[in-house]
Design an enzyme around this catalytic site. Structure first.
Site, short mmCIF file in Angstrom:
data_model
loop_
_atom_site.label_atom_id
_atom_site.label_comp_id
_atom_site.label_asym_id
_atom_site.label_seq_id
_atom_site.Cartn_x
_atom_site.Cartn_y
_atom_site.Cartn_z
N GLU A 288 0.89 -1.17 0.00
CA GLU A 288 0.00 0.00 0.00
C GLU A 288 0.92 1.21 0.00
O GLU A 288 1.50 1.55 1.03
CB GLU A 288 -0.88 -0.01 1.26
CG GLU A 288 -1.85 -1.16 1.34
CD GLU A 288 -3.02 -1.00 0.39
OE1 GLU A 288 -3.24 0.11 -0.11
OE2 GLU A 288 -3.70 -2.00 0.14
N CYS B 272 -2.69 9.07 2.71
CA CYS B 272 -2.33 8.58 1.37
C CYS B 272 -3.45 8.86 0.38
O CYS B 272 -3.21 8.92 -0.81
CB CYS B 272 -2.04 7.09 1.45
SG CYS B 272 -3.38 6.19 2.24
#
Ligand code: NAP
Length: 474
Positions: free
Chosen positions: A245, A279
């Site tokens: 990720e 993010c």
């Protein structure tokens, strides 16, 4: 509270302590023991020893352990949230939300592990039987970042343990404390020793051991694309499984037909939540010409009204950036955008002289070649750009090596589907600035990563798929 590592069911001291700094004050708040390489190896051996017993438990028994951890964490939510705010800086209300989300992840995977179904496939040859069965991948190493320090650890650890995999967690050095509190919750839930272990220490040493040690069957990582690429290189030697990720650079598209209030609220959430250090934070805000002036006026007004300060104080909206380096990076992006012709419509400067605060910033008329339109910002800086047509907006939005998340605000139903289908991102928020949830997959396209967390995909990621073909017995 504990400041040691949690190894094979015990709290164990270590070497050179890690200094934990409060970003709101710049002061040291704790020293946490770091592990040696020998301790990491021993942790892997102990995980391996726990594997057979843990995977053999009925799924319901593993689920009950996860539910007990969830209950323990829930009971301590106020205290864990305070720790999180002290080590990460985010406003207390957002820390509480993160703890609640972590509890929900644990409960989701407790439920989901009872649904690790296989299947039976119709045969091609008379008499044969084809079964598909699932089994845990084995010992897992989980590496987590500081920006959502608890929930991003839990969305790895919970599904891995649910799948039957003993897991070793290495949190970010900036934010070990709420992870230590999590380990205490695991300890209090009386999990068999070795099923969950927590190690703090040198990232490169721990990463190298997890990559090279054959006991570790999978590394699940959340963090920068730069470190993700190093893990890919290291994993090549033994073809180690990776879930990654990585970084994002989310575009937001506000169309002329958007509901203005909803769009302003949604972009504020997507940009300033977690002090812009997400993010999936809105990094590039494209606004259509017909609504541009009204959107910018309302967005600037709301941004100026945001309260920025120490997250432990009452009702802050925005906290400090995590450290001096992160703050300087954002100030450099603002300087670069101004040099290229952008206008500062709100904020733009460091706030105060204690801690690492940046005024929530809005930049208008930002050119496409400004650094903030190319690199991930990770700070409360909102660059806005005008566009004219849907095709132009989609093209600009997709013009990035990252593909983690993207947002669009529109009331046109046809456009909602069209845009969602065309945007190159793993998570798409349509009229929604906070799209992530336990029960839906989360992850990136392009250089934003490999694999998906959460949802049923989150469990699948820790399972091997086996085909068993049974021939005809005469
Ligand atoms: P980072 O520097 O890559 O660190 C992330 C984790 O990796 C930390 O635990 C760090 O440990 C560890 N690490 C550092 N070097 C390593 C190495 N050589 N081998 C193994 N592990 C290593 O990222 P960050 O600054 O903490 O987090 C911000 C980045 O994460 C941003 O790019 C953000 O977009 C991304 N992110 C992505 C997602 C997603 O779901 N896609 C979610 C959140 C954040 P130390 O702390 O000890 O250095």
């Amino acid at each position: 509270m504990q400041t040691q590592n949690y190894l094979n069911g015990q709290w164990v001291g270590g070497g050179e302590p890690i200094d934990v700094v409060n970003p709101a004050t710049g002061e040291s708040i704790a020293k946490v023991a770091s592990v040696s390489r020998e301790q990491v190896r021993k942790a892997l051996d102990d995980s391996q020893a726990a594997f057979e017993g843990w995977r053999s438990l009925p799924a319901k028994a593993r689920a009950d352990y996860l539910l007990a951890i969830a209950d323990n964490l829930n009971k301590r939510s106020d205290e864990v949230a305070r720790l999180m705010t002290m080590e990460n800086g985010k406003p207390l209300g957002q820390s509480k939300g993160e703890v609640a989300g972590s509890v929900d992840h644990l409960r989701w995977f407790a439920e989901e592990c009872r649904r690790a179904y296989g299947r039976i496939i119709p045969n091609q040859v008379a008499g044969k039987r084809h079964l598909v069965i699932k089994s845990p991948v084995g010992v897992v190493g989980a590496i987590a970042p500081w920006n959502f320090p608890l929930i991003l650890s839990v969305r790895k650890v919970a599904p891995a343990m649910a799948a039957g995999c003993p897991t070793i967690l290495k949190p970010a050095s900036q934010t070990p404390l709420c992870n230590i509190a999590f380990a205490e919750c695991v300890h209090d839930a009386k999990l068999p020793k070795g099923v969950f272990q927590l190690i703090n220490g040198s990232a490169s040493m721990i990463g190298d051991e997890l990559l090279k040690n054959p006991i570790c069957k999978k590394i699940t990582f959340t963090g920068s694309t730069e470190v993700g690429k190093k893990l890919i290189q290291g994993a090549a030697h033994d073809v180690k499984k990776l879930s990654l990720e990585l970084g994002g650079h989310a575009p937001v598209i506000v169309f002329d037909d958007a509901d203005l209030d909803r769009a302003v609220r949604g972009v504020l959430d997507a940009k300033f939540r977690n002090t812009g250090q997400s993010c999936i934070a809105a990094n590039r805000i494209y606004v259509q010409a017909g609504i541009y002036d009204r959107f910018v006026a309302a967005f600037v007004e709301k941004t100026k009204a945001l309260k920025t300060g120490n997250g432990l104080e009452d009702e802050q909206d925005v906290g400090p950036v995590v450290n001096e380096k992160g703050l300087q990076f954002a100030l450099d992006q603002i300087k670069d955008a101004k040099k290229r012709g952008a206008k500062v419509l709100a904020g733009g400067k460091r706030q105060g002289n204690k801690g690492f605060f940046l005024e929530p910033t809005v930049l208008g008329e930002v050119p496409d070649d400004a650094c903030c339109m190319i690199e991930e910002t990770f700070a409360p800086v909102a660059p806005i750009v005008k566009f004219r047509t849907e095709d132009e907006a989609i093209k600009k939005a997709n013009n990035s090596p990252f593909g983690l998340s993207a947002y669009a605000f529109t009331t046109n139903l046809d456009r909602m589907f069209r845009v969602a289908e065309k945007l190159e991102a793993g998570t798409i928020g349509i009229n929604d600035g906070v799209p992530s949830t336990s029960n839906a997959p989360f992850g990136g396209m392009k250089q934003s990563g490999w694999g998906r967390e959460l949802g049923s995909e989150g469990l699948e990621s820790f399972l091997e798929t086996k085909h068993v073909s049974i021939g005809v017995v005469e």
